[in-house]
Design an enzyme around this catalytic site. Structure first.
Site, PDB file in Angstrom:
ATOM      1  N   LEU A 233     180.489 -32.291  21.485  1.00  0.00           N
ATOM      2  CA  LEU A 233     179.318 -33.064  21.113  1.00  0.00           C
ATOM      3  C   LEU A 233     178.746 -33.819  22.306  1.00  0.00           C
ATOM      4  O   LEU A 233     179.434 -34.635  22.923  1.00  0.00           O
ATOM      5  CB  LEU A 233     179.671 -34.047  19.990  1.00  0.00           C
ATOM      6  N   ASP A 234     177.485 -33.544  22.624  1.00  0.00           N
ATOM      7  CA  ASP A 234     176.763 -34.216  23.709  1.00  0.00           C
ATOM      8  C   ASP A 234     177.513 -34.133  25.039  1.00  0.00           C
ATOM      9  O   ASP A 234     177.344 -34.992  25.908  1.00  0.00           O
ATOM     10  CB  ASP A 234     176.502 -35.687  23.363  1.00  0.00           C
ATOM     11  N   GLY A 235     178.300 -33.082  25.207  1.00  0.00           N
ATOM     12  CA  GLY A 235     179.083 -32.947  26.430  1.00  0.00           C
ATOM     13  C   GLY A 235     178.776 -31.690  27.212  1.00  0.00           C
ATOM     14  O   GLY A 235     179.532 -31.330  28.119  1.00  0.00           O
TER      15      GLY A 235
END
Length: 290
Positions: A233-235
Site C-alpha cells: 500500500l502506497d509503497g
C-alpha cells in the site's frame, strides 16, 4: 508538427560496450538518434537505456521494429519496450468523489499536453459522471464493498479489456487494488502500467484526514507523491513528487488547497513521464530520464 520517432527502452545485465551496441543498432539501420539516455547501476549490475530516433529514413518498417528489438534484447539478456511518439494510448481513470485530479488530467488531454486518450472513467461513486460526459469519456459506476470487491474488480477488468486500456491512473480513487487485479492487468516487470497519487511527500500521514494531522503536527512542507502501484500500500516505485511550503498562518483549509495543487502537479507529471517512456522500474525503484 514534429516528425514521429521510435522509443526503445532497455534494461539488461551491465557489461562493456552496451552504449555502442544499442546506438550502433540504430545507426546500422540508418536511424538518426534525437535522444539517448543511459544509466549503469553498479550495485545492481544493471544497465538501463532509453534511445529515441526519427522514423523517417529508418531502414526497418515501423511494424518490424518491435521484433528486431526483441532479438536485440534476447542477445543482451534483457527486457525491452518499443513505442512510437505519435501513438496516443487509451487510458482509464479511476475516481471516487474528489474531482480535482480528474479535471486536471482531462483538461491536459484536451489541450494536447498529455499524449493519450481517455475513453473510460471508472468510479465507485456516481458523483463525477457529468465531468466524464463533458470530456466525452464513458463513465462506469461500479460500486464496491468488502463483500463485492471480487465482482467489482472482475467488472473493471472486463471494461479495461473492452476498451483496450494500456494504462490505469488512480486519480484519488479511494480503494485499494487487490493482488488479483494487479496480477491480471499489471504483472510485475520493468514497465508497469498503474499509477496512483498519494497525498504525502515521503509518504507520511497515511489514511484519513492527512492534512488535519499534518496541521496538528505543525509541518512546514507538504507534498504529493505519484507512484506505480504494487501490492504494498502506497509503497510502489516513485515517479514524481511535488512540494509546497506552509506556515503557522495556514489553516487546515489552506493545507487542503495547497495539497490539491501538489497532487495535480505530481500526477500530471508522472503520467506524462510514463507516456513519454522516460521511466524504467528496477529493484523496486525508478530511473527517470528527463
Amino acid at each position: 508538427m514534429t516528425a514521429a520517432t521510435a522509443i526503445l527502452q532497455m534494461i539488461c545485465p551491465d557489461q562493456p560496450g552496451l552504449v555502442r551496441e544499442l546506438s550502433g543498432w540504430v545507426a546500422a539501420n540508418g536511424g538518426n538518434i534525437v535522444h539517448a539516455d543511459h544509466h549503469s547501476d553498479q550495485g545492481a549490475g544493471l544497465f538501463l537505456s532509453r534511445i529515441e530516433w526519427q522514423l523517417q529514413g529508418f531502414g526497418l518498417p515501423r511494424e518490424a521494429i518491435p521484433a528486431a528489438a526483441a532479438s536485440l534484447a534476447e542477445r543482451l539478456g534483457g527486457a525491452f519496450s518499443v513505442t512510437f511518439s505519435d501513438c496516443h494510448p487509451p487510458v482509464a481513470i479511476f475516481v471516487s468523489k474528489q474531482d480535482h485530479c480528474l479535471l486536471d488530467l482531462l483538461w491536459r488531454v484536451r489541450t494536447g499536453e498529455l499524449p493519450m486518450r481517455v475513453p473510460l472513467v471508472i468510479a465507485n461513486h456516481p458523483d463525477l459522471a457529468p465531468i466524464a460526459a463533458e470530456f466525452g469519456a464513458r463513465f462506469e459506476h461500479v460500486p464496491i464493498s468488502a463483500d463485492t470487491r471480487g465482482q467489482a474488480e472482475a467488472r473493471h477488468l472486463e471494461l479495461l479489456a473492452e476498451h483496450g486500456i494500456e494504462l490505469v491512473v488512480l486519480a484519488k480513487y479511494m480503494q485499494v487494488l487487490t493482488p488479483t487485479f494487479l496480477a491480471a492487468f499489471d504483472p510485475p516487470d520493468a514497465f508497469p502500467r498503474v499509477i496512483n497519487i498519494h497525498h504525502s511527500f515521503l509518504p507520511a500521514f497515511k489514511g484519513a484526514q492527512p492534512y488535519h494531522r499534518a496541521w496538528e503536527r505543525g509541518v512546514k512542507l507538504i507534498g504529493a507523491t505519484a507512484h506505480y502501484v504494487t501490492e504494498e500500500l502506497d509503497g510502489g516505485p516513485i515517479i514524481a513528487q511535488s512540494t509546497v511550503s506552509v506556515s503557522h498562518r495556514d489553516e487546515v483549509e489552506d493545507l487542503i488547497r495547497k495539497g490539491r495543487d501538489t497532487e495535480r502537479l505530481a500526477l500530471a507529471r508522472a503520467v506524462r513521464l510514463h507516456l513519454k517512456r522516460q521511466v524504467i522500474v528496477y529493484r523496486g525503484r525508478t530511473a527517470v530520464f528527463e
